[in-house]
Design a protein around this motif. Structure first.
Motif, mmCIF file in Angstrom:
data_model
loop_
_atom_site.group_PDB
_atom_site.id
_atom_site.type_symbol
_atom_site.label_atom_id
_atom_site.label_comp_id
_atom_site.label_asym_id
_atom_site.label_seq_id
_atom_site.Cartn_x
_atom_site.Cartn_y
_atom_site.Cartn_z
ATOM 1 N N ILE A 166 -12.092 34.973 -42.505
ATOM 2 C CA ILE A 166 -13.526 34.693 -42.283
ATOM 3 C C ILE A 166 -14.569 35.377 -43.127
ATOM 4 O O ILE A 166 -14.376 36.126 -43.899
ATOM 5 C CB ILE A 166 -13.638 35.170 -40.640
ATOM 6 N N PRO A 167 -15.451 34.574 -43.391
ATOM 7 C CA PRO A 167 -16.663 35.086 -43.943
ATOM 8 C C PRO A 167 -17.551 36.227 -43.432
ATOM 9 O O PRO A 167 -18.111 37.241 -44.035
ATOM 10 C CB PRO A 167 -17.626 34.065 -44.043
ATOM 11 N N GLN A 168 -17.372 36.474 -42.096
ATOM 12 C CA GLN A 168 -17.832 37.696 -41.263
ATOM 13 C C GLN A 168 -17.370 39.044 -41.753
ATOM 14 O O GLN A 168 -15.884 39.049 -41.986
ATOM 15 C CB GLN A 168 -18.026 37.435 -39.874
ATOM 16 N N LYS A 169 -17.625 39.948 -41.741
ATOM 17 C CA LYS A 169 -17.241 41.507 -42.163
ATOM 18 C C LYS A 169 -17.800 42.353 -40.961
ATOM 19 O O LYS A 169 -18.743 42.144 -40.378
ATOM 20 C CB LYS A 169 -17.678 41.809 -43.479
ATOM 21 N N PRO A 170 -16.873 43.388 -40.753
ATOM 22 C CA PRO A 170 -17.352 44.638 -39.944
ATOM 23 C C PRO A 170 -18.876 44.910 -40.367
ATOM 24 O O PRO A 170 -18.909 45.182 -41.343
ATOM 25 C CB PRO A 170 -16.292 45.481 -40.133
ATOM 26 N N PRO A 171 -19.617 45.343 -39.110
ATOM 27 C CA PRO A 171 -19.139 45.503 -37.867
ATOM 28 C C PRO A 171 -19.490 44.110 -36.923
ATOM 29 O O PRO A 171 -19.280 44.107 -35.796
ATOM 30 C CB PRO A 171 -20.162 46.489 -37.284
ATOM 31 N N PHE A 172 -19.653 42.935 -37.710
ATOM 32 C CA PHE A 172 -19.781 41.634 -37.017
ATOM 33 C C PHE A 172 -18.435 40.748 -36.850
ATOM 34 O O PHE A 172 -18.642 39.444 -37.195
ATOM 35 C CB PHE A 172 -20.976 41.049 -37.712
ATOM 36 N N VAL A 173 -17.536 41.101 -36.595
ATOM 37 C CA VAL A 173 -16.214 40.432 -36.552
ATOM 38 C C VAL A 173 -15.997 40.166 -35.053
ATOM 39 O O VAL A 173 -15.747 41.356 -34.231
ATOM 40 C CB VAL A 173 -15.011 41.069 -37.274
ATOM 41 N N MET A 174 -15.939 39.125 -34.460
ATOM 42 C CA MET A 174 -15.707 38.778 -33.019
ATOM 43 C C MET A 174 -14.206 38.000 -32.735
ATOM 44 O O MET A 174 -14.205 37.199 -31.675
ATOM 45 C CB MET A 174 -16.700 37.877 -32.506
ATOM 46 N N VAL A 175 -13.318 37.971 -33.751
ATOM 47 C CA VAL A 175 -12.094 37.393 -33.536
ATOM 48 C C VAL A 175 -11.113 38.429 -34.110
ATOM 49 O O VAL A 175 -11.233 39.076 -35.283
ATOM 50 C CB VAL A 175 -11.930 36.108 -34.090
ATOM 51 N N ASP A 176 -9.979 38.336 -33.682
ATOM 52 C CA ASP A 176 -8.903 39.627 -34.122
ATOM 53 C C ASP A 176 -7.531 38.768 -34.285
ATOM 54 O O ASP A 176 -6.551 39.659 -34.771
ATOM 55 C CB ASP A 176 -8.669 40.658 -33.420
ATOM 56 N N SER A 177 -7.255 37.556 -33.808
ATOM 57 C CA SER A 177 -5.872 36.986 -33.923
ATOM 58 C C SER A 177 -5.973 35.435 -34.095
ATOM 59 O O SER A 177 -6.907 35.041 -33.571
ATOM 60 C CB SER A 177 -5.083 37.550 -32.903
ATOM 61 N N LEU A 178 -5.160 34.833 -34.710
ATOM 62 C CA LEU A 178 -4.860 33.351 -34.680
ATOM 63 C C LEU A 178 -3.424 32.959 -34.156
ATOM 64 O O LEU A 178 -2.431 33.372 -34.566
ATOM 65 C CB LEU A 178 -5.173 32.842 -36.135
ATOM 66 N N HIS A 179 -3.492 32.364 -33.055
ATOM 67 C CA HIS A 179 -2.283 32.232 -32.421
ATOM 68 C C HIS A 179 -1.709 30.885 -32.634
ATOM 69 O O HIS A 179 -0.188 30.349 -32.405
ATOM 70 C CB HIS A 179 -2.344 32.387 -30.770
ATOM 71 N N ASP A 180 -2.498 29.687 -32.783
ATOM 72 C CA ASP A 180 -2.072 28.377 -33.020
ATOM 73 C C ASP A 180 -3.076 27.706 -33.909
ATOM 74 O O ASP A 180 -4.177 27.910 -33.726
ATOM 75 C CB ASP A 180 -2.294 27.709 -31.523
ATOM 76 N N TYR A 181 -2.555 26.691 -34.760
ATOM 77 C CA TYR A 181 -3.470 26.087 -35.689
ATOM 78 C C TYR A 181 -2.654 24.671 -35.911
ATOM 79 O O TYR A 181 -1.641 24.470 -36.438
ATOM 80 C CB TYR A 181 -3.570 26.689 -37.178
ATOM 81 N N THR A 182 -3.664 23.548 -35.881
ATOM 82 C CA THR A 182 -3.330 22.353 -36.054
ATOM 83 C C THR A 182 -4.526 22.001 -37.003
ATOM 84 O O THR A 182 -5.596 22.416 -36.944
ATOM 85 C CB THR A 182 -3.196 21.429 -34.835
ATOM 86 N N ASP A 183 -4.357 20.577 -37.580
ATOM 87 C CA ASP A 183 -5.720 20.322 -38.338
ATOM 88 C C ASP A 183 -6.943 20.092 -37.781
ATOM 89 O O ASP A 183 -7.971 20.423 -38.181
ATOM 90 C CB ASP A 183 -5.243 18.866 -39.062
ATOM 91 N N LEU A 184 -6.867 19.822 -36.376
ATOM 92 C CA LEU A 184 -7.908 19.874 -35.572
ATOM 93 C C LEU A 184 -8.265 20.838 -34.571
ATOM 94 O O LEU A 184 -9.293 20.695 -33.515
ATOM 95 C CB LEU A 184 -8.016 18.310 -34.971
ATOM 96 N N THR A 185 -7.177 21.605 -33.989
ATOM 97 C CA THR A 185 -7.320 22.363 -32.935
ATOM 98 C C THR A 185 -6.943 23.816 -33.546
ATOM 99 O O THR A 185 -6.272 24.214 -34.635
ATOM 100 C CB THR A 185 -6.457 22.207 -31.832
ATOM 101 N N GLY A 186 -7.321 24.929 -32.691
ATOM 102 C CA GLY A 186 -7.001 26.299 -32.918
ATOM 103 C C GLY A 186 -6.815 27.100 -31.646
ATOM 104 O O GLY A 186 -7.963 26.737 -30.847
ATOM 105 N N ILE A 187 -6.309 28.243 -31.766
ATOM 106 C CA ILE A 187 -6.137 28.981 -30.692
ATOM 107 C C ILE A 187 -6.613 30.611 -31.155
ATOM 108 O O ILE A 187 -5.490 31.036 -31.936
ATOM 109 C CB ILE A 187 -4.919 29.004 -29.622
ATOM 110 N N THR A 188 -7.642 31.136 -30.775
ATOM 111 C CA THR A 188 -7.735 32.614 -31.401
ATOM 112 C C THR A 188 -7.764 33.571 -30.321
ATOM 113 O O THR A 188 -7.657 33.124 -29.330
ATOM 114 C CB THR A 188 -9.087 32.334 -32.065
ATOM 115 N N GLY A 189 -7.666 34.988 -30.698
ATOM 116 C CA GLY A 189 -7.689 35.936 -29.690
ATOM 117 C C GLY A 189 -8.850 37.008 -30.180
ATOM 118 O O GLY A 189 -9.233 37.143 -31.234
ATOM 119 N N PHE A 190 -9.311 37.753 -29.227
ATOM 120 C CA PHE A 190 -10.058 38.774 -29.560
ATOM 121 C C PHE A 190 -9.966 39.831 -28.133
ATOM 122 O O PHE A 190 -10.508 39.600 -26.980
ATOM 123 C CB PHE A 190 -11.754 38.287 -29.524
#
Length: 150
Positions: free
Chosen positions: A20-44
């Protein structure tokens, strides 16, 4: 439903920061669980020292909106990484069509966000996001346009 293209979830926050282009302290995601061309599932997991957590330990409305936008950014970053890009492209929220926040999460809560690309024209992407809490309850939804600038 398209098949998840991740071989394994990306759970290392240091690996996420590379996507991601964002850097600490402005990071609001910490995991990627699922990825397809059009969808994704993230965690925080909402940390106590997050810049958008208030004095009562509540993750603010702007924090939740930024988390949903960064979930899209993470999807985009993984897509770029998969195609050989060395660094993530920069982007921003161009317009927010709708946001519904049903509940603000507390410090220590694990958020899961589902993003889906609805349409893409040139460098403008229309995306929906749905954020769930640890119990699988929807706490926020949004539809926004993101713009890629480089």
């Amino acid at each position: 439903m398209a098949e998840n293209l991740l071989q394994a979830p990306i759970l290392d926050p240091q690996e996420i920061i590379k996507l991601i282009p964002q850097k600490p302290p402005f990071v609001m995601v910490d995991s990627l669980h699922d990825y397809t061309d059009l969808t994704g599932i993230t965690g925080f997991m909402v940390p106590k020292d997050n810049i958008l957590v208030d004095e009562d330990g509540i993750f603010s409305e702007p924090g939740l909106i930024e988390h949903m936008a960064q979930s899209m950014s993470l999807h985009r970053g993984y897509q770029g990484y998969s195609s050989g890009l060395k660094k993530p492209k920069t982007g921003f929220i161009g317009a927010i069509k709708s946001v519904e926040i049903f509940r603000l999460p507390n410090v220590g809560e694990q958020l899961t966000t589902h993003v889906e690309i609805l349409n893409e024209v040139m460098k403008v992407t229309l995306v929906t996001a749905k954020t769930l809490d640890e119990n699988g309850l929807v706490i926020a939804t949004s539809e926004m346009k993101t713009v890629t600038v480089d």
